[in-house]
Scaffold this motif. Structure first.
Motif, short mmCIF file in Angstrom:
data_model
loop_
_atom_site.label_atom_id
_atom_site.label_comp_id
_atom_site.label_asym_id
_atom_site.label_seq_id
_atom_site.Cartn_x
_atom_site.Cartn_y
_atom_site.Cartn_z
N ASP A 1 44.65 32.40 44.93
CA ASP A 1 44.82 31.57 43.78
C ASP A 1 43.91 31.99 43.04
N LEU A 2 43.95 33.24 42.72
CA LEU A 2 42.75 33.78 41.79
C LEU A 2 43.58 33.90 40.18
N SER A 3 42.67 34.01 39.58
CA SER A 3 43.42 34.00 37.79
C SER A 3 44.19 35.38 38.00
N GLY A 4 45.30 35.34 37.05
CA GLY A 4 45.97 36.39 36.75
C GLY A 4 45.38 37.68 36.32
N GLU A 5 44.29 37.27 35.34
CA GLU A 5 43.71 38.76 34.80
C GLU A 5 42.84 39.28 35.94
N LEU A 6 42.44 38.75 36.83
CA LEU A 6 41.58 39.11 38.01
C LEU A 6 42.62 39.97 38.78
N VAL A 7 43.74 39.49 39.21
CA VAL A 7 44.66 40.06 40.09
C VAL A 7 45.38 41.17 39.53
N ALA A 8 45.51 41.14 38.51
CA ALA A 8 46.06 42.29 37.69
C ALA A 8 45.22 43.54 37.73
N LEU A 9 43.99 43.28 37.49
CA LEU A 9 42.83 44.38 37.48
C LEU A 9 42.78 44.67 38.89
N THR A 10 42.48 44.05 39.87
CA THR A 10 42.44 44.56 41.33
C THR A 10 43.83 45.34 41.59
N THR A 11 45.04 44.79 41.34
CA THR A 11 46.03 45.25 41.72
C THR A 11 46.22 46.87 41.19
N LEU B 1 33.27 42.94 36.88
CA LEU B 1 34.03 43.53 37.96
C LEU B 1 34.48 44.71 37.28
N ASP B 2 35.21 44.56 36.13
CA ASP B 2 35.92 45.55 35.48
C ASP B 2 34.88 46.78 35.35
N LEU B 3 33.64 46.61 34.75
CA LEU B 3 32.61 47.55 34.84
C LEU B 3 32.35 48.23 36.07
N GLN B 4 31.88 47.35 36.97
CA GLN B 4 31.61 48.15 38.15
C GLN B 4 32.78 48.80 38.94
N LEU B 5 33.91 48.47 38.65
CA LEU B 5 35.07 49.33 39.27
C LEU B 5 34.95 50.48 38.52
N LYS B 6 34.83 50.59 37.28
CA LYS B 6 35.04 51.79 36.58
C LYS B 6 33.87 52.78 36.80
N SER C 1 42.66 40.61 47.37
CA SER C 1 43.02 39.69 46.30
C SER C 1 44.14 39.93 45.57
N ARG C 2 45.17 41.06 46.31
CA ARG C 2 46.33 41.38 45.60
C ARG C 2 47.47 40.11 45.89
N GLN C 3 48.32 40.17 44.99
CA GLN C 3 49.43 39.40 45.21
C GLN C 3 50.46 39.68 46.28
N GLY C 4 51.04 39.00 47.05
CA GLY C 4 52.00 39.64 48.07
C GLY C 4 52.91 38.77 48.66
N LYS C 5 53.36 39.14 49.85
CA LYS C 5 54.49 38.46 50.46
C LYS C 5 53.76 37.54 51.45
N THR C 6 52.53 37.75 51.82
CA THR C 6 52.00 36.85 53.00
C THR C 6 50.88 35.61 52.64
N PHE C 7 50.24 36.02 51.79
CA PHE C 7 49.18 34.84 51.32
C PHE C 7 48.50 35.44 50.19
N THR C 8 48.30 34.07 49.61
CA THR C 8 47.29 34.29 48.24
C THR C 8 46.16 33.63 47.90
#
Length: 1991
Positions: free
Chosen positions: A161-171, A39-44, A152-159
């Motif tokens: 349950d993805l790995s922290g690494e992934l959430v950090a990347l997408t956020t 995913l990281d490669l694709q987003l870059k 996939s972001r973390q926030g106030k309404t829903f989650t």
């Protein structure tokens, strides 16, 4: 620059974006491992695309120029060498596309090229149209990726349950996008893109195709907008927007307009919700742990500017385009301000928070609640998003809770208005204009909002506050767990609102309040609370008898009113016969009352639908009796709409089975549908009239629909059998007739005011039919005409309704015709792709029709069978034949085609596609229909393409998921499961069809030729040569996905059962002779299918082991075929690749093609650094597949039953078993369940009722047990199948593949590994017995190959010198194999005898390894005895010794098993067991086994069984034998006995067991068949031998056995000889006829050589004395026999030594020229053998008669002349002197002749022997012609020598030479023996004749001479010999002349030349054998006798 101008054939606007979406989807939604990195490669890579969202590459002149030149200069394409010329047409299209979408010319060209590539996936579209789809699909992938990343972001309404690494990347990534102005970009795009605008542009450029294409493009564009709006919504759910973004959003919403019906479209709704979430702080109340962090991030609290900007924007008095929307935003802001004012941080914002009241007022003025109901709830996508619903819920509840004063104001205002209304009504004046209906709107909003609950959230519970009195144990209220805790403040306020609104309710609000309650009662708990509320409302005033003044919102009030209406209206019940019936009386129900009643009935329906307690409580209430009152009202004249509500309400009551039964009776009693006509009644009454008269004229049918609904509900519970008994024929039939004849059949012809209602009527009535047919099981009683008595007369009873429906569907009835035309109408409507009123109900009706057809097809077999057995007079036709009828609409037979066309709509209508596939699969079972179907399907090309596309689309569908649980709550899961089942049905359809003859459906669907021969098909990739994408392509592409990755084919993991069927289809195509060629070519060349799949074996699926095994089975079977075919076609490289893949134990370089290559390289370099160059071995692929087959099987334990009888239950279970499609025997669990439940229900008495729950529990445990048993059977069967396939793959590898692909040493190691692993698995404790036979078979093949490989290796002369032991495989490995083999034999115990047959075969092959190969007899003994004794042990004997030691270590157990098998059981096992015994006895030097056989009685049992064999053997000699088994058994026995007899001990034991006596009693030896008579009966194949040959197969082994016994019992020789002689004498006639044999064929010569051998050892005068006491008469008879044998033998010698011999050899050459050489050699040996035997006999007779010549008997007459007739004419062969009287006695000349011939032969053979030896030593130098000649004899068939390899050829030549050499050696031995015996006999006779014989001269009297001659014979103890040959007389007449002639003849014959030759023979041969000078001595003596002067 040129590099950048290369064209990407994947289209940069589509391919990479598709890849991006797959990566995002895989990482976020499917959570694939290792996806974060990708995913990281694709987003870059795609970041620029995200930043400039939806921006197209710009046009440029340079590009335009380049594209223009592409047709002349060509253009470079990425990944391809050189440039490609493109057609002009394509470039023109590219320019059009470029202008259309305003994209760069190259991008447009790429899209077109990609469109061309993707065209097969879009049948019927041109590349341009496909390019349009790809363009928008690329955009959609982009939008979807964006939305998913934001979700996939973390926030106030829903989650998620993805790995922290992934959430950090997408956020991190999305934050960056946001900061670059994503919001504004999205808002711009949403307003810019519109379907109509795009369509106008496309329309102008002809960029739109058929309806389907239009719909797909429109959907893509809509989805793009939706995804963009959703992205913004997801963002605001999780994180706040910045000030500018929020304002931009508000700015956008200001311009939003509503749709025609006043609702928002889904895109605007998403943006509205986005804003509402911006203005949402409800998370503060939730108190989650990250609350403070979220508060810090909230600009509402941290940025003053934010609040002020938003506030001033919303306070702005400028009206929006939608004032209602403005009002909603103001209300949300007002509530937000109210919340903020209560927070500590809110104090800073006082200036704003003050304004909340004013804002709220403004909102109310803008009719906020009305807009929410119409604008927001009216949008259909509102209820599909859980977070929309939650936000609106919080908006409503916050308003009620946070602004109680506002609510109070609303109520006051409403009361005021109610009074005004009341007054104006009384004064008949105008209604005041200033009425506000805010509270009304609010209540209706609440009612509407909560009445839909698609996610089962039951949010309405917040309005109910559980009071103490409600603590009911059955309720799971939201706060029951903590009953004593106070409910939250908000809940208290809300519940107070509900209660207070009901107090003193003004009449204007009555209906709204009821509607609100109806919404709030939606849900199991809510319904209960509402029920209690209405109960308590009435209870407070229950003292008031009338109940009228009680609260108007209570049960009491409702039901009382209903009863009053009923009372009133019943009085007005019109007389049905009066003409005024249709005009209802005037004092009916006013419109207002009607609305009130309707609202109340709807509320009641909602409550009792959800709450069963309420249902029972109300129904059983003694005063209210709702059911009775409602049915009563139905009879009164009230409007149909109200009646419809009443019926709906009754249907809700009918959900309880207890109530349903009584409802049926009441329904019948009230005659709602008139089922009984009164005698004088003219006109029908009841619902039928309503339908035909009232509803039809109104063109609205609410009553009919609700009646269908009621019946539908009631039939679910129970069908009353005796409904209406006593008044009419009991049963359901009248209702069915009404539904069918009055509702269903006329429905298409009625008029409808609302077009949708047409389909609603059809749907509701078909639903009833579907339920009736679904629950119908044909019973024999249905076909017997039962009679019931009715009012004194006998009338026929009704059949069950299901039977009636079945009957209508199995006839060409109007009902069937209407169903089929409905299907046609349905598919026609779907093909338009346009929305139309009632579409949902039409689809549902179509689905019911398809289900009806499917059920009818499913049940018709049983139905027809029962019908046939009952001999009833019903006429029915099979449905599959009716479906081939002609459709009245189209005048074509296209019913089945219509059904199949539903597959084309699988994406929009998965259930219909599923049923369609199911029906087609049922029809496919009929071979005769298949051929017609192929014709129907291919008749019209357009339809044919569509059908093919439909099937392919179903198979291609990726959303399908394999599910186990049937009741998915989640509709998406359910659809996915249905899609999966559809695919399963289609594959099963293909599998079934492939088994039928061509043409069949499968061939058509898989893309084979249907009109030409199948084998002429040329399969291509889709799109090549116009080849459409067929089901085969779909199956392959599904299977191939993931094969390039490490994880292997994805399908095997995701949908194991589907993958298994796909592999099965492929296997069937490869296995069927017609399709095999094209399929395998295609798989090999364009797919490299097998290699790419086999490399991923074994498939391990812990969750579904059975499917994984089946997948592997089919794949391995296919691989076996591929190996065989490529070997046959000599495609070495293909074979080699597969072989090394399966067998190598060196690791392969793994694929670096998948995206993980980067990581792999790193790990590889590290490991390389650590391990240096050590190559670790990996497990061979074949072995790891074997590991994957688990041999143990957990068996279900036995049933523990308390009530049922186990044996009976087992009996019932076995009765319910059937063989399913896969060929497994399984128990039908549903049937069993029915049987058991019927059994439980049949129990009578109170005890039974009390025990019922326990009984049902036990039934349940029985069913679970049976399900487990079925699973075990399926599992075992899968294991068997997998093992079988594994075995066939192994066997193919070893047998069919060219031998040189696997070098011998490697081959032996492979076989070793396979054998050891197989044994380890099968010998483990818990291995399942069912798998043993297959393992045994595999062990047999493997051992055979091992033995063959070792032997061939030794023949090539390698390995013997190797120190590691024997051949390439070490001795230790061989020992290990032997041990395991013996363990296996012992582990099979008493059973499994057939299985042991394989193991004995293996053991024989194994023991063969240690057998010394045949070596050439060089005649050079050279070594002395001592040297031989001291020579080192060679490899063979060492191995043999060690083998024996291992065998003996198993002791008696093994001996016992083998001997038992040898003595009885299955024939083949017996033969093999005997062969094993034979083999072991031959190497057992200690004779342990022999002792065991003798002592344990097995030997005696074997010997005694010979008598039983006699009868069977006799039957074999008839011309047409029944079976040859007894012959083979007999031969095996004889071979074993012969082996036993080879030791002296064994031979003595055999004689002791009475072997010869047993054989004497066998009469089979006397049944010599007549050889000529059976020539005719010859078996043409030559497999069954002729009767004569069969006889010889019985006789020869017996004779050999005797010979061995005679040889072995040399010490007690006499005992054996006497017994054998007795056998000869018992069968003397036969023996003599054999000795006289006319036709000396090969077989006859063999017989003679054995017979003469036995006679020469037994038919001696002395043998008789040994035979015990024999009386003299018998002795005389015996003596006669012996003399006859002797005479016959001598005459035989005359024939064979004389001229007949050459004639015979010539004849042999002529008769079989092909095999002449070998045949001739065998004949030569046999003849020499006979001569040798007879000469030995003569020698024995001479020696036994006397030691000195003078007393010796004479066997030959004294004539020295050689037999004449050399020319081959048949002569007497005795002396040619006619004057001689002893002409019948052979002359001495014959012996001399034999001597000469033998000497000549000797030299001939010696010469040949030397030549062959020479050739053998220089085998490599032999010319190829000679090699070919040598092989000729050993290879059968013409041209066979050409086909074998050179290595093989030299091996064969070597074998042939050894054979020749040994044959010659044997001949030499025989010749030298014949020479020696001839010399001896000559010498004895000459000595007698020339020295001792007294000649009788004619002048002497006869007597003295004769007495003398006689007396010298009589002196001997051989008193019986005078008669021998009748020579007593003839020989007494030897005259002197005879003797002189004899002497001169002999002297002439026995000349110098002969003597020299004889001495040379001795020099060449005898001396080497160390019998020094025997010949020399005899020659010297004879010479002396002949030179003696005359006396």
């Amino acid at each position: 620059m040129a590099a950048q101008m290369a064209v990407n054939s994947g289209a940069s606007l589509w391919g990479p974006l598709k890849e991006l979406w797959e990566t995002v989807d895989g990482a976020v939604l499917r959570r694939q491992p290792e996806s974060v990195h990708l995913l990281d490669l694709q987003l870059k890579k795609h970041k620029p695309h995200f930043l400039s969202l939806f921006k197209n590459p710009p046009k440029s002149a340079e590009q335009r120029e380049k594209v223009r030149k592409a047709s002349t200069e060509g253009i470079a394409i990425q990944g391809q060498q050189g440039s490609r010329l493109l057609p002009e047409q394509l470039l023109t299209e590219a320019f059009i596309l470029s202008d259309l979408f305003d994209i760069g010319e190259l991008a447009a060209l790429e899209l077109l090229l990609a469109g061309e590539q993707q065209q097969p996936y879009f049948p019927g579209l041109t590349r341009g149209l496909v390019a349009v789809l790809l363009y928008w699909d690329g955009k959609l992938c982009m939008a979807n990726s964006l939305r998913t990343l934001i979700q996939s972001r973390q926030g106030k309404t829903f989650t998620l349950d993805l790995s922290g690494e992934l959430v950090a990347l997408t956020t991190r990534f999305t934050d960056e996008l946001m900061s670059q102005g994503l919001t504004k970009r999205i808002l711009t795009l949403v307003s810019e893109i519109s379907v109509t605008r795009e369509f106008e542009r496309l329309q102008k450029e002809r960029g739109l195709g058929n309806e389907k294409h239009r719909k797909e493009v429109a959907d893509l564009i809509k989805e793009c907008r939706q995804a963009l709006a959703d992205s913004l919504f997801s963002w605001t759910c999780q994180s706040p927007l910045s000030k500018d973004d929020t304002l931009a959003l508000i700015g956008h919403l200001e311009t939003v307009t509503a749709q025609a019906d006043g609702s928002l479209d889904s895109v605007s709704l998403a943006l509205v919700m986005a804003l509402l979430y911006c203005l949402d702080v409800s998370f503060i109340e939730q108190g989650t742990e990250d609350r403070d962090d979220l508060l810090q991030a909230l600009p509402l609290l941290t940025e003053r500017q934010y609040v002020s900007a938003v506030h001033s924007r919303l306070m702005d008095s400028q009206p929006w385009k939608l004032p209602g929307l403005q009002a909603v935003c103001r209300l949300a802001w007002a509530l937000l301000l109210r919340v903020l004012s209560q927070l500590p941080q809110g104090s800073a914002l006082v200036e704003f928070t003050e304004a909340d009241e004013a804002l709220a007022d403004q909102a109310l003025l803008g009719d906020v609640f009305l807009f929410m109901k119409e604008g927001i709830l009216g949008c259909e996508s509102f209820s599909q998003e859980e977070f929309y619903i939650r936000r609106v819920h919080s908006l409503i509840t916050d308003f009620l809770a946070l602004m109680p004063m506002k609510v109070k104001q609303l109520r006051n205002r409403a009361d005021e208005d109610a009074r005004l209304v009341h007054m104006s009504l009384q004064m008949d004046s105008e209604l005041p204009s200033s009425l506000r209906k805010d509270l009304d709107h609010l209540m209706i909003l609440i009612g509407e909002f909560y009445s839909k609950d698609p996610f089962g959230l039951e949010l309405g519970l917040e309005f109910w506050c559980p009071t103490e009195s409600l603590q009911h144990s059955s309720l799971q209220g939201s706060y029951l767990g903590m009953a004593l805790q106070r409910p939250p403040h908000k809940q208290v306020v809300l519940s107070k609102f509900v209660r207070q609104m009901g107090d003193l309710l003004p009449s204007t609000l009555y209906i709204s309040y009821l509607r609100m309650l109806k919404g709030l009662a939606n849900g199991p708990q809510c319904a209960h609370y509402c029920f209690s509320l209405l109960k308590t409302n009435g209870a407070a005033h229950s003292d008031n008898i009338q109940g009228v003044s009680g609260s108007p919102v209570s049960w009491e009030h409702f039901f009382h009113s209903l009863m009053l209406y009923h009372e009133n209206l019943r009085r007005d019940l019109p007389n049905p016969d009066s003409a005024h019936y249709r005009h209802p009386p005037l004092r009916g129900i006013t419109q207002r009352e009607m609305e009130g009643l309707t609202s109340f009935l709807q509320l009641l329906t909602t409550i009792i639908t959800w709450s069963e307690n309420a249902r029972l409580a109300l129904c059983e209430h003694p005063q209210w009796t709702p059911a009775v009152v409602m049915l009563g009202l139905l009879q009164c004249s009230v409007p149909p709409v109200l009646k419809a509500e009443l019926l709906h309400c009754l249907a809700a009551f009918g959900k309880s089975p207890e109530i349903a039964a009584s409802l049926w009776q009441s329904l019948e009693y009230t005659q709602i549908l008139q089922t009984v006509r009164a005698p004088g009644q003219r006109q029908a009454a009841g619902i039928e009239v309503e339908l035909n008269e009232i509803e039809s004229s109104c063109e609205e049918y609410p009553l009919t629909r609700s009646f269908c609904h009621l019946i539908s509900t009631l039939v679910e519970g129970s069908l009353p059998v005796n409904l209406g008994a006593g008044l009419r024929v009991p049963g359901f039939q009248p209702y069915l007739n009404f539904l069918r004849d009055s509702v269903f059949l006329p429905f298409p012809t009625r008029a409808y005011r609302r077009p949708a209602e047409k389909w609603e009527v059809a749907d509701s009535v078909l639903e009833v039919f579907h339920k009736l047919l679904r629950d119908y099981e044909p019973q024999p009683s249905d076909f017997v005409q039962e009679i019931v008595e009715l009012q004194g007369e006998q009338v026929p009873a009704h059949k069950p309704p299901g039977h009636s429906i079945m009957f209508h569907l199995l006839n060409d009835s109007p009902m069937l015709a209407l169903c089929l035309s409905l299907l046609e109408e349905g598919v026609r409507q779907l093909d338009t792709y346009a929305p139309f009123p009632g579409k949902k109900h039409l689809q549902s009706a179509v689905l019911h029709c398809l289900c009806l057809l499917d059920l009818a097809l499913q049940k018709e077999a049983v139905f027809m069978d029962l019908l046939r057995e009952s001999q009833a007079s019903l006429l029915v036709s099979p449905l599959e034949q009716l479906l081939q009828g002609v459709s009245p609409q189209t005048r074509r037979a296209d019913h089945i085609v219509n059904i199949a066309r539903y597959l084309y709509h699988s994406s929009s209508n998965p259930e219909a596609a599923f049923q369609s596939a199911k029906i087609l699969r049922r029809i496919a079972n009929y071979p005769n229909i298949q051929i017609r179907l192929v014709g129907d399907f291919t008749h019209d090309q357009a339809v044919s393409d569509k059908l093919m596309a439909g099937f392919v689309e179903c198979l291609d569908n990726e959303d399908a998921e394999e599910g186990t649980e049937k009741d998915d709550v989640d509709s998406q899961k359910k659809v996915a499961r249905i899609r999966h089942e559809t695919q399963i049905h289609i594959l099963n359809l293909l599998i079934t069809s492939l088994e039928l003859k061509a043409p069949n459906l499968a061939l058509y669907l898989l893309g084979y030729e249907v009109k030409k021969p199948v084998s002429s098909t040329n399969l291509q990739d889709p799109g090549v040569l116009g080849c459409p994408r067929s089901c085969l392509h779909a199956i392959l592409s599904r299977l191939q996905r993931g094969t390039e990755k490490r994880s292997g084919p994805a399908l095997t993991q995701q949908a194991p059962h589907l993958a298994e069927l796909c592999y099965q289809v492929i296997y069937q195509l490869c296995a069927c002779p017609d399709t095999s060629g094209p399929t395998m070519r295609y798989l090999r060349t364009s797919q490299d299918f097998l290699f790419s799949h086999l490399q991923h074996l074994p498939f391990i699926l812990p969750s579904n082991q059975i499917a994984a095994l089946s997948q592997m089975s089919w794949l391995m079977k296919t691989a076996a075929i591929e190996l065989r075919v490529t070997s046959l076609n000599r495609q070495r490289s293909h074979t080699q690749r597969l072989v090394s893949l399966l067998l190598d134990d060196q690791p392969h370089a793994q694929h670096a093609a998948d995206g993980e290559s980067g990581m792999e390289d790193e790990t590889r370099s590290v490991s390389g650094f650590l391990h240096f160059d050590t190559v670790s071995k990996v497990r061979r692929k074949l072995l790891s597949v074997l590991d994957a087959i688990e041999f143990s099987q957990d068996m279900p334990e036995l049933l523990q039953l308390d009530f049922f009888e186990r044996t009976q239950i087992e009996q019932v279970i076995s009765n319910c078993e059937h063989v399913n499609e896969q060929g497994h025997t399984v128990c039908n669990v549903k049937l069993l369940h029915r049987v058991l439940v019927a059994e439980v229900n049949a129990l009578q008495g109170m005890a039974a009722i009390g025990q019922r729950p326990l009984l049902m529990e036990e039934v349940n445990s029985i069913l679970q047990q049976v399900v487990e048993r079925n699973r075990v059977r399926r599992s075992l069967s899968a294991k068997r199948h997998a093992l079988q396939s594994w075995r066939s793959l192994v066997e193919t590898l070893l047998t069919a593949c060219p031998a040189d692909l696997i070098p011998a040493d490697e081959r032996q190691l492979i076989i070793r590994d396979l054998l050891l692993d197989l044994h380890d698995k099968v010998l483990s404790e818990d291995a399942a017995g069912e798998l043993m036979p297959i393992v045994a078979g595999a062990v047999f093949t493997l051992t055979a190959h091992l033995s063959q490989s070792v032997l061939s290796e030794q023949q090539q002369g390698v390995g013997l010198e190797a120190s590691s032991g024997f051949a390439s495989i070490a001795n230790s490995a061989l020992h290990l194999i032997l041990r395991k083999l013996l363990d296996f034999i012992l582990s099979t115990g008493g059973g499994y005898q057939r299985l042991r047959a394989h193991l004995y075969g293996s053991l024989l092959y194994y023991l063969q390894i240690a057998q010394k190969p045949e070596e050439p007899d060089t005649l050079q003994t050279g070594k002395a005895m001592w040297e031989r004794l001291t020579a080192p042990e060679d490899g063979f004997s060492k191995l043999q010794r060690e083998n024996l030691a291992i065998i003996e270590s198993y002791g008696k157990a093994l001996m016992e098993v083998v001997c038992r098998d040898a003595c009885d059981g299955h024939e083949i096992s017996r033969m093999l067991a005997m062969a094993v015994l034979d083999r072991i006895l031959s190497i057992d030097r200690q004779n342990q086994w022999l002792l065991y056989i003798c002592n344990s009685g097995y030997l005696r049992s074997l010997v005694e069984s010979l008598r039983q064999d006699d009868v069977a053997l006799q039957s074999l000699l008839t011309p047409q034998p029944p079976l040859l088994k007894p012959l083979y058994i007999f031969e095996s026995k004889m071979a074993l006995l012969t082996r036993v007899a080879k030791t002296g001990q064994g031979a003595v034991e055999l004689l002791r067991c009475g072997l010869v006596a047993q054989l004497m009693e066998c009469q089979v030896f006397d049944m010599v068949p007549d050889s000529d008579a059976h020539r005719v009966m010859r078996d043409p194949s030559g497999f069954i031998p002729s009767p004569m040959d069969r006889y010889r197969q019985i006789l020869l082994p017996t004779l050999r056995l005797f010979q061995v016994i005679l040889t072995s019992t040399s010490i007690n020789h006499q005992q054996g000889a006497a017994q054998v002689l007795q056998w000869l004498i018992v069968h003397a006639d036969t023996i003599q006829s054999l000795l006289r044999c006319q036709e000396l064929s090969m077989g006859a010569l063999q017989e003679l050589s054995l017979l003469t051998g036995i006679i020469s050892k037994t038919a001696l005068p002395g043998a008789l004395e040994m035979g015990g006491e024999v009386n003299s008469a018998a002795l005389m008879e015996f003596q006669g026999h012996i003399n006859r044998f002797q005479r016959l033998c001598l005459s035989l010698l005359g024939r064979l030594a004389g001229s007949e011999r050459d004639r015979l050899l010539k004849q042999a050459e002529i008769s079989a020229p092909g095999e002449s050489a070998e045949r001739r050699e065998e004949m030569e040996v046999a003849m020499q053998q006979v001569c040798a035997n007879i000469m030995e006999y003569c020698q024995a007779l001479l020696l036994q008669s006397s030691a000195q010549a003078q007393f010796s008997i004479c066997l030959f007459s004294p004539s020295g002349s050689e037999p004449a007739g050399r020319d081959g004419a048949r002569t007497d062969l005795s002396s040619t002197v006619p004057s001689m009287a002893y002409s019948r006695v052979p002359s001495l000349g014959l012996v001399l002749y034999l001597l000469k011939n033998s000497a000549a032969d000797f030299f001939r053979f010696h010469q040949s022997h030397r030549q062959s030896l020479g050739k053998l030593q220089s085998l490599d130098q032999l010319p190829p012609e000679e090699l070919k000649e040598l092989c000729q004899g050993l290879v059968s068939g013409p041209g066979a020598v050409e086909k074998i390899s050179s290595v093989q050829r030299s091996l064969l030549a070597k074998r042939r030479l050894v054979q020749l050499i040994n044959n010659r050696a044997k001949l030499l031995a025989l010749c030298s023996y014949v020479i020696e015996t001839c010399l001896f006999v000559l010498w004895r006779h000459l000595e007698y004749y020339l020295l001792h014989c007294i000649p009788t001269d004619p002048k002497d009297s006869l007597l003295p001479g004769s007495t003398l001659y006689r007396s010298r014979l009589a002196d001997d103890s051989f008193s019986g010999l005078q008669a021998s040959g009748g020579r007593g007389l003839s020989l007494s007449r030897v005259s002197q002349q005879d003797l002189d002639l004899l002497k001169s003849d002999m002297a002439a014959g026995f000349g110098e030349a002969l003597q020299r030759k004889l001495l040379e023979v001795e020099g060449l041969y005898s001396q080497v054998r160390s019998r020094y000078t025997f010949i020399q001595a005899l020659v010297r003596r004879i010479r002396g006798l002949l030179r003696q002067p005359k006396s």
